[in-house]
Scaffold this motif. Sequence first.
Motif, mmCIF file in Angstrom:
data_model
loop_
_atom_site.group_PDB
_atom_site.id
_atom_site.type_symbol
_atom_site.label_atom_id
_atom_site.label_comp_id
_atom_site.label_asym_id
_atom_site.label_seq_id
_atom_site.Cartn_x
_atom_site.Cartn_y
_atom_site.Cartn_z
ATOM 1 N N ALA A 1 0.835 -1.196 0.000
ATOM 2 C CA ALA A 1 0.000 0.000 0.000
ATOM 3 C C ALA A 1 0.865 1.240 0.000
ATOM 4 C CB ALA A 1 -0.905 -0.018 1.229
ATOM 5 N N PRO A 2 0.360 2.350 -0.530
ATOM 6 C CA PRO A 2 1.128 3.586 -0.487
ATOM 7 C C PRO A 2 1.507 3.934 0.942
ATOM 8 C CG PRO A 2 -0.782 3.812 -1.925
ATOM 9 C CD PRO A 2 -0.915 2.495 -1.229
ATOM 10 N N GLY A 3 2.695 4.457 1.109
ATOM 11 C CA GLY A 3 3.168 4.817 2.444
ATOM 12 C C GLY A 3 3.734 3.643 3.197
ATOM 13 N N SER A 4 4.121 2.580 2.514
ATOM 14 C CA SER A 4 4.646 1.398 3.176
ATOM 15 C C SER A 4 6.066 1.641 3.646
ATOM 16 C CB SER A 4 4.633 0.215 2.214
ATOM 17 O OG SER A 4 5.706 0.332 1.323
ATOM 18 N N SER A 5 6.675 0.589 4.184
ATOM 19 C CA SER A 5 8.015 0.718 4.751
ATOM 20 C C SER A 5 9.085 0.906 3.693
ATOM 21 C CB SER A 5 8.339 -0.529 5.585
ATOM 22 O OG SER A 5 8.297 -1.677 4.777
ATOM 23 N N ALA A 6 8.711 0.908 2.419
ATOM 24 C CA ALA A 6 9.703 1.192 1.386
ATOM 25 C C ALA A 6 10.062 2.670 1.361
ATOM 26 C CB ALA A 6 9.186 0.778 0.013
ATOM 27 N N GLY A 7 9.260 3.503 1.979
ATOM 28 C CA GLY A 7 9.509 4.934 1.988
ATOM 29 C C GLY A 7 10.395 5.341 3.138
ATOM 30 N N LYS A 8 10.370 6.628 3.465
ATOM 31 C CA LYS A 8 11.273 7.171 4.474
ATOM 32 C C LYS A 8 10.838 6.759 5.869
ATOM 33 C CE LYS A 8 13.224 11.478 6.227
ATOM 34 N NZ LYS A 8 13.291 12.941 6.093
ATOM 35 N N GLN A 9 11.779 6.290 6.682
ATOM 36 C CA GLN A 9 11.561 5.987 8.082
ATOM 37 C C GLN A 9 12.809 6.392 8.837
ATOM 38 O OE1 GLN A 9 10.331 2.013 8.941
ATOM 39 N NE2 GLN A 9 8.378 2.209 7.917
ATOM 40 N N GLY A 10 12.802 7.610 9.399
ATOM 41 C CA GLY A 10 13.947 8.043 10.187
ATOM 42 C C GLY A 10 15.195 8.247 9.370
ATOM 43 N N GLY A 11 15.073 8.655 8.106
ATOM 44 C CA GLY A 11 16.252 8.953 7.314
ATOM 45 C C GLY A 11 16.868 7.777 6.621
ATOM 46 N N HIS A 12 16.202 6.643 6.602
ATOM 47 C CA HIS A 12 16.739 5.488 5.870
ATOM 48 C C HIS A 12 15.594 4.678 5.290
ATOM 49 C CE1 HIS A 12 15.607 2.341 8.833
ATOM 50 N NE2 HIS A 12 15.790 3.294 9.718
ATOM 51 N N SER A 13 15.871 4.016 4.193
ATOM 52 C CA SER A 13 14.872 3.157 3.571
ATOM 53 C C SER A 13 14.853 1.808 4.268
ATOM 54 C CB SER A 13 15.180 2.983 2.083
ATOM 55 O OG SER A 13 16.426 2.334 1.903
ATOM 56 N N THR A 14 13.804 1.058 3.999
ATOM 57 C CA THR A 14 13.690 -0.294 4.546
ATOM 58 C C THR A 14 13.294 -1.240 3.421
ATOM 59 O OG1 THR A 14 11.397 0.145 5.185
ATOM 60 C CG2 THR A 14 13.090 0.509 6.852
ATOM 61 N N THR A 15 13.174 -2.509 3.758
ATOM 62 C CA THR A 15 12.825 -3.505 2.750
ATOM 63 C C THR A 15 11.480 -3.189 2.106
ATOM 64 O OG1 THR A 15 14.036 -5.199 3.969
ATOM 65 C CG2 THR A 15 12.432 -5.974 2.360
ATOM 66 N N ASN A 16 11.409 -3.307 0.808
ATOM 67 C CA ASN A 16 10.158 -3.138 0.078
ATOM 68 C C ASN A 16 9.234 -4.301 0.423
ATOM 69 O OD1 ASN A 16 8.258 -2.239 -1.779
ATOM 70 N ND2 ASN A 16 9.198 -3.350 -3.476
ATOM 71 N N VAL A 17 8.149 -4.031 1.147
ATOM 72 C CA VAL A 17 7.279 -5.092 1.647
ATOM 73 C C VAL A 17 5.855 -4.902 1.157
ATOM 74 C CG1 VAL A 17 8.688 -5.463 3.706
ATOM 75 C CG2 VAL A 17 6.774 -3.834 3.798
ATOM 76 N N HIS A 18 5.057 -5.919 1.413
ATOM 77 C CA HIS A 18 3.651 -5.928 0.998
ATOM 78 C C HIS A 18 2.794 -5.017 1.868
ATOM 79 C CE1 HIS A 18 0.006 -8.662 -0.152
ATOM 80 N NE2 HIS A 18 -0.422 -7.461 0.161
ATOM 81 N N GLU A 19 2.850 -5.228 3.183
ATOM 82 C CA GLU A 19 2.006 -4.498 4.115
ATOM 83 C C GLU A 19 2.867 -3.672 5.063
ATOM 84 O OE1 GLU A 19 -1.145 -4.283 4.076
ATOM 85 O OE2 GLU A 19 -1.914 -6.009 2.959
ATOM 86 N N SER A 20 2.484 -2.431 5.265
ATOM 87 C CA SER A 20 3.209 -1.570 6.184
ATOM 88 C C SER A 20 3.179 -2.171 7.584
ATOM 89 C CB SER A 20 2.560 -0.177 6.204
ATOM 90 O OG SER A 20 3.235 0.674 7.090
ATOM 91 N N GLY A 21 4.337 -2.219 8.232
ATOM 92 C CA GLY A 21 4.432 -2.767 9.579
ATOM 93 C C GLY A 21 4.629 -4.262 9.635
ATOM 94 N N VAL A 22 4.669 -4.927 8.489
ATOM 95 C CA VAL A 22 4.882 -6.376 8.440
ATOM 96 C C VAL A 22 6.167 -6.629 7.667
ATOM 97 C CG1 VAL A 22 3.929 -8.611 7.784
ATOM 98 C CG2 VAL A 22 2.395 -6.749 8.453
ATOM 99 N N GLU A 23 7.219 -6.998 8.379
ATOM 100 C CA GLU A 23 8.518 -7.197 7.745
ATOM 101 C C GLU A 23 8.574 -8.529 7.012
ATOM 102 O OE1 GLU A 23 11.569 -5.492 7.302
ATOM 103 O OE2 GLU A 23 10.109 -3.898 7.607
ATOM 104 N N GLU A 24 9.345 -8.533 5.922
ATOM 105 C CA GLU A 24 9.571 -9.749 5.145
ATOM 106 C C GLU A 24 11.064 -10.032 5.106
ATOM 107 O OE1 GLU A 24 7.781 -9.216 1.326
ATOM 108 O OE2 GLU A 24 5.886 -8.483 2.171
#
Length: 658
Positions: free
Chosen positions: A103-126
């Motif tokens: 979904a838009p705004g997922s963990s692939a975007g900015k979080q504290g100045g660094h990117s994270t893994t491109n995932v399906h659902e925000s808040g659910v790590e893969e």
Amino acid sequence: MPRAAVAAAAVLGLGVGVAGSAAVVGLADGEQPVPPPTTGEISLVAYDSCEAALRELKNAAMPHVGPYGFAGPGVDYEAGAEGDARVAVPDRNSTGGVSAAEAPGSSAGKQGGHSTTNVHESGVEEPDLVKTDGRRVVTLADGALDVVDVATRKRTARVELPMGTRDSVYGGGAANQLLLDGDRALVMITNGYVMSLPAEKLPGGTPPAKEVWGSQLVLVDLTGAGKVIGTLQLDGFLLDARQVGPVARVVVRSTPRLPFAYPDLPTSHDAATKRNKEIVQNSSIEDWLPKYELTSGGRTSGGQLTECTAVSHPQRYNGTGMLTVLSVDLRKELTTGDPVSIAADGDTVYGTGASLYIADDHVSHETGDVPPAERPQGDVRTEIYQFDISGEGRPVHVASGRVDGVLLNQYSLSEHEGHLRVATTTDTVESESMVSVLTRRGNELAQVGQVGGLGKGERIYSVRYMGDVAYLVTFRQTDPLYTVDLSDPAAPKVTGELKITGYSAYLHPVGEGRLLGVGQEATTEGRVTGLQVSLFDTTADGAKRLDQHQVPGGSSEVEHDPHAFLHWPDRDLVVVPITSSVVDSRTGAGNYDAGALVLRVTENTVDEVGIVRHNPRDNPGAPPRRALVVNDELWTIGHADVVVSDLDNLNQLARIAL
């Protein structure tokens, strides 16, 4: 009468009760997930005892026994180092279920100045091969875990991982998936797909000195020089995992450990089949249930991973595969994960913050076929099992459902406002795709709406759900990008169909009303010609393409693994690894290139910023696998090194060898 697994979870061992409430699909606020008993074909039913489990597993598996054990159509064989020893190799494309719609705004975007893994659902790590918390970059390479300090751009730790046996008959290990929480990393290792072989078929005629394990979970402490603090060796193949907070739910696929006979010159196929049926008939429950060996807290233990009463099954199943879900808290000592098992096969895992879904298309990854009784009218149906994971204990099975057709991957599934949307393609001569909408009624995922007839004669290449709208790409010669309105779950409808050449294998939202597709351009006859990145306007009922960027002869890992995709909206940047190979038609000379392609994606355009290469252009080698943004720096991670580049001009700032 069979008992519903969810009707008495504490007694049957399927769970510890549901600690959450409204987060489960189909539940109203405050409603508790205690569905009534059912005798439906796809509801999970627990075995009453080990005797019942053994009897029913044998009966289910017996029709699939052949001269090579459970092997059948679709299974490849590789010769061993000596003699006729053979090992079944599963279809690697089926692993990982590998990735879903985000979904838009997922963990692939900015979080504290660094990117994270491109995932399906925000808040659910893969799980992925690289993770960062902004202070350090943790990556897997060549059988080791490396920790790189972001501030100094230096490697601070290298932890050698226990990779298991490397005997050529069993296959070497592969550590390419990890999860991160604080100072802990959970590494998932597959040592090769192991089938039991009789001693006379092994090199030298004797079994290995120690037992061969299919997979391992390795818990690593990242502080200081780093160290392994726990290992859990398992039967089977690590399928996928989802992490919410510090708790990871790990799904393992296993098969029975049976010393099957194999046909050779003095032994006919019929004789081998007869012998293998005898082996199945004479087997014990220990041969069917997965085993483990745990080393943690200075102690080593082992045995049967799952209790018989913690195993459940649908009414119809083939008995040749078993899925086990483990719960691993990365902040605690490693344990056996309080496992729960399903006597079923499957290759798609999808998770939200409160639910874990496992899908089974009845195509056995051991036999490679679909039992005729489970393929009505030549079609395939996918069964979906929903587990509540909102509590701290075992996942609790709360509902099951069925849809026609097969999934592409976890992007085919999306939970939204009390409904599960599922995109599938029928497995018939004149295939077509559809989107079905399910909701939970008691312990059933009941279909409330469906729209079909999409891409007749084609199959789904990518799916993206964005709120009440689904976007599907099907392909054979041209690329219809379908827009499906799901705002009325009971009456979904197609509102747009954009026909262009080529296809998008991955779709990603890049702003309000904008969708980016990564895939292949193609001729009007359907012959692919190279990488294509397309920008679509989705503000109207039907999407339209605004711009595209092409790399002739190119391809990207993103096309089959969305974890390789990076979107950094602060700078309107998209990064994808690419390789390209173009042959000069006049001279016959080839031009090969590899690197991380950096694109700037604005509201209406896609422009190339540059390519980050890890090796000289005249000898580019393999492309980097992943890209991260940390503190306005672009970090690209390759097979043997990490390159740090200035995010503004892509000038190289550092190179760290792994």
